[in-house]
Design a protein around this motif. Structure first.
Motif, PDB file in Angstrom:
ATOM      1  N   GLN A  29       4.120   1.565   8.830  1.00 47.58           N
ATOM      2  CA  GLN A  29       3.760   0.904   7.572  1.00 47.58           C
ATOM      3  C   GLN A  29       2.466   1.484   7.015  1.00 47.58           C
ATOM      4  N   ALA A  30       1.669   2.108   7.888  1.00 47.00           N
ATOM      5  CA  ALA A  30       0.343   2.585   7.491  1.00 47.00           C
ATOM      6  C   ALA A  30       0.398   3.551   6.307  1.00 47.00           C
TER       7      ALA A  30
ATOM      8  N   TYR B 264       2.348   3.416   3.801  1.00 44.24           N
ATOM      9  CA  TYR B 264       2.466   2.587   2.604  1.00 44.24           C
ATOM     10  C   TYR B 264       1.166   1.819   2.350  1.00 44.24           C
ATOM     11  N   SER B 265       0.553   1.302   3.420  1.00 46.25           N
ATOM     12  CA  SER B 265      -0.710   0.564   3.277  1.00 46.25           C
ATOM     13  C   SER B 265      -1.767   1.433   2.604  1.00 46.25           C
TER      14      SER B 265
ATOM     15  N   ASN C  89      -4.334  -2.817  13.196  1.00 44.84           N
ATOM     16  CA  ASN C  89      -2.982  -2.783  12.608  1.00 44.84           C
ATOM     17  C   ASN C  89      -1.873  -2.841  13.648  1.00 44.84           C
TER      18      ASN C  89
ATOM     19  N   ILE D  97      -4.264  -6.248   9.640  1.00 44.60           N
ATOM     20  CA  ILE D  97      -3.263  -5.791   8.675  1.00 44.60           C
ATOM     21  C   ILE D  97      -2.004  -5.348   9.443  1.00 44.60           C
ATOM     22  N   GLU D  98      -0.937  -5.075   8.712  1.00 47.20           N
ATOM     23  CA  GLU D  98       0.337  -4.613   9.293  1.00 47.20           C
ATOM     24  C   GLU D  98       0.690  -5.491  10.503  1.00 47.20           C
TER      25      GLU D  98
ATOM     26  N   LEU E  58      -4.560  -9.935   6.090  1.00 50.75           N
ATOM     27  CA  LEU E  58      -3.947  -9.486   4.831  1.00 50.75           C
ATOM     28  C   LEU E  58      -2.719 -10.345   4.534  1.00 50.75           C
TER      29      LEU E  58
ATOM     30  N   ASP F 260       0.982  -8.972   4.369  1.00 45.83           N
ATOM     31  CA  ASP F 260       1.563  -8.576   5.655  1.00 45.83           C
ATOM     32  C   ASP F 260       1.940  -9.801   6.504  1.00 45.83           C
TER      33      ASP F 260
ATOM     34  N   ARG G 132       6.115 -10.993   7.346  1.00 45.34           N
ATOM     35  CA  ARG G 132       6.574 -11.297   8.701  1.00 45.34           C
ATOM     36  C   ARG G 132       6.913 -12.771   8.885  1.00 45.34           C
TER      37      ARG G 132
ATOM     38  N   TYR H 144      -4.764  -7.266  -1.381  1.00 42.00           N
ATOM     39  CA  TYR H 144      -5.232  -5.874  -1.343  1.00 42.00           C
ATOM     40  C   TYR H 144      -6.562  -5.696  -2.071  1.00 42.00           C
TER      41      TYR H 144
ATOM     42  N   PHE I  16      -9.061  -6.659   0.347  1.00 45.66           N
ATOM     43  CA  PHE I  16      -9.171  -5.594   1.351  1.00 45.66           C
ATOM     44  C   PHE I  16     -10.163  -4.532   0.837  1.00 45.66           C
TER      45      PHE I  16
END
Lengths: 141, 94
Positions: free
Chosen positions: A26-27, A29-30, B8, B32-33, B54, B57, B61, B77, B80
């Motif tokens: 995903q990074a 895209y992030s 992440n 994040i992620e 974030l 994200d 989920r 974002y 962020f």
């Protein structure tokens, strides 16, 4: 609860480093989302440096299904709109089969596939960007 | 000069545990992620460390946003970007 915003409207000079490939992490895209948001907030993006697997974002032959988000095209649009300096690490790119016309000629390959807007260059560009930016942010390291 | 630590990955041994060893009072943490999975099980942080997650994200989920009074701050974002600017530097742990 929302985080406090930093005081003032200071323009910050940012460099974004992308280590991961689209569709693997995903990074990738992030990094794009972060860069777009930074520009939207009025900050200066000094350079975007694609390193290791991150260089796959500069492959012009990447062909996702038409109803899926196209990260290569999205980066290209952002690069064009904001005249971004988007560098793909040349040694990372060559090893992964991403070549511009000059490298294709030099290594006698049949085609070049570096997406328009991206430039192949060396690691010195990352060092230079780190020195001349206020902040460096890495994605997918 | 404080640091923003960005996580992440969901596995605490990938990133978070290393990060905690060097985290200083006044630093910031941002999940994040897959790192957002750690939101539910965040260990004690050094004094005056603000922890953030974030929002998109979390939502991707299916994880509920932190409620009122939570120690975890939700950012989008734009938030962020603001965090990266507010701290002197950022470290992306993996």
């Amino acid at each position: 609860m929302q985080a406090n915003q930093p005081p003032g409207n200071t323009v910050v000079k940012l460099t974004v480093v992308v280590h991961s490939a689209p569709y693997s992490s995903q990074a990738a895209y992030s990094a794009y989302r972060f860069t777009a948001s930074a520009l939207e907030a009025g900050h200066e993006v000094h350079r975007v440096f694609f390193y290791y697997d991150g260089v796959h974002a500069s492959n012009a032959l990447s062909t996702p299904p038409q109803d899926e988000f196209d990260l290569v095209k999205a980066w290209q649009a952002l690069i064009e709109q904001h005249e971004l300096d988007a560098i793909s690490c040349v040694s990372s790119a060559l090893k992964r089969g991403i070549l511009d016309a000059r490298e294709a000629h030099r290594y006698e390959k049949q085609a070049a596939n570096l997406a328009e807007g991206f430039v192949l260059s060396g690691l010195g560009q990352l060092v230079d960007a780190s020195l001349s930016s206020d902040r460096v942010v890495s994605f997918g390291a | 000069m404080s640091t923003l630590h960005i996580i992440n990955k969901a596995n605490a041994s990938q990133g978070l545990s290393s990060c905690l060893r060097v985290m200083l009072p006044g630093d910031g943490l941002l999940l994040i992620e897959d790192g957002v999975y750690l939101a539910a099980q965040l260990p004690a942080l050094p004094e005056a460390v603000r922890a953030h997650v974030l929002q998109e994200d979390l939502q991707a989920r299916g994880i509920a946003l932190p409620g009122e009074g939570s120690a975890l701050f939700t950012v989008d974002y734009a938030g962020f970007v603001a965090l990266v600017c507010a701290y002197a530097r950022s470290v992306s742990w993996s």
